[in-house]
Enzyme design. Structure first.
Site, PDB file in Angstrom:
ATOM      1  N   LYS A  53      39.366  49.304  41.995  1.00 27.47           N
ATOM      2  CA  LYS A  53      39.849  47.963  41.672  1.00 27.47           C
ATOM      3  C   LYS A  53      41.299  48.012  41.183  1.00 27.47           C
ATOM      4  CE  LYS A  53      35.241  46.170  40.716  1.00 27.47           C
ATOM      5  NZ  LYS A  53      34.193  45.917  39.715  1.00 27.47           N
ATOM      6  N   GLN A  97      33.434  45.633  33.472  1.00 30.68           N
ATOM      7  CA  GLN A  97      32.591  46.312  34.452  1.00 30.68           C
ATOM      8  C   GLN A  97      31.150  46.394  33.963  1.00 30.68           C
ATOM      9  OE1 GLN A  97      33.568  47.453  37.568  1.00 30.68           O
ATOM     10  NE2 GLN A  97      31.404  47.825  37.890  1.00 30.68           N
ATOM     11  N   ASP A 120      35.192  37.270  37.774  1.00 33.60           N
ATOM     12  CA  ASP A 120      33.879  37.606  38.331  1.00 33.60           C
ATOM     13  C   ASP A 120      33.073  36.361  38.670  1.00 33.60           C
ATOM     14  OD1 ASP A 120      33.302  40.267  38.873  1.00 33.60           O
ATOM     15  OD2 ASP A 120      32.868  40.769  36.791  1.00 33.60           O
TER      16      ASP A 120
END
Length: 287
Positions: A53, A97, A120
């Protein structure tokens, strides 16, 4: 002839497009969009995801802010970091995460992230907007799936889409996105009766359940488009390998298009995360 949907190639296109938009954004606003990524502990798979990422973030010309916290980080320490990132004007997107160590609350973390920086798309406010069809930040994996579908299905309207799995991360949001594209949507899961026959009726089949090679050849309709979200590690011939929720080789010749694992949905998820960061920055600047 069956088309293998190349998620990596499409992800590269998205990153290139974002990089061009980032250049324009910097010229206009004198600001570089920034993504903060938080990793708690040393889970090997999560560490790989975070590295990828950050790499893709920098390839797109965005700033990346990596925060690596030890396994024994307390809930208060994590909450305090999220608060700081919420208040930091150089950070336009925040990603924590998952999964987190068991002593930390994922729902509390999701709720703590500012909805405007929730790249997200998991915050309840953003979920509510998605369900009601309002403009919002959409979860990255479903967003990537939709981009691939729109490339390989001439007309989504009226198609019967079957989603295997009802998770908050993939199953529920992809169902809502498909509804917004005027598909007829069925969600099947572990309690569903006659799951094979329901899947056989699908023009579009989305497998997101986390069971290796669950979907067999007799589960799919001839000519269907199959999006395999599953990433499962198995041991075969004393070697570890990644496989999807679909028995790829068994169904390949029967369908019109299918995503491979790896190289399908995975790269698109990261590309859409980067795209979401730019989208969040634009919204924060009123664009």
């Amino acid at each position: 002839m069956t088309v293998m949907i190349d998620g990596k190639a499409l992800a590269d296109e998205i990153i290139q497009d974002v990089a061009q938009e980032v250049s324009s954004f910097k010229l206009k606003h004198k600001v570089v969009p920034g993504l903060a990524v938080v990793l708690v502990g040393e889970d090997p798979a999560s560490s790989v995801y975070v590295r990828n990422k950050i790499l893709r973030t920098e390839q797109a010309g965005l700033q990346s802010f990596a925060h690596y916290l030890p396994e024994n980080t307390t809930q208060k320490q994590l909450d305090d970091l999220i608060y700081q990132l919420n208040e930091d004007d150089s950070v336009h997107g925040i990603l924590v995460q998952l999964p987190l160590p068991k002593h930390l609350s994922e729902s509390r973390v999701i709720d703590a992230i500012s909805p405007a920086k929730d790249v997200d798309g998991f915050h309840p406010e953003n979920v509510g907007k998605l369900v009601t069809g309002q403009q919002t930040l959409v979860p990255c994996t479903p967003l990537g799936c939709m981009v691939m579908l729109k490339r390989h299905v001439d007309e989504l309207s009226g198609k019967h889409a079957v989603v295997i799995g009802r998770s908050n991360i993939v199953g529920k949001p992809i169902a809502n996105l498909l509804l917004q594209s005027h598909c007829t949507v069925t969600i099947v899961h572990s309690r569903t009766h006659n799951i094979e026959s329901i899947c056989r009726s699908a023009d579009i089949l989305i497998a997101a359940v986390g069971q290796p090679r669950l979907v067999k050849e007799d589960w799919v309709k001839p000519g269907a488009v199959v999006i395999d979200v599953g990433i499962n590690q198995i041991t075969s011939d004393d070697k570890r390998k990644l496989v999807g929720d679909v028995d790829y080789h068994a169904v390949f010749s029967k369908v019109s298009a299918i995503t491979p694992v790896p190289g399908g949905v995975g790269p698109m998820t990261i590309a859409c995360l980067i795209q979401n960061t730019l989208t969040a920055a634009k919204h924060q600047f009123g664009a």
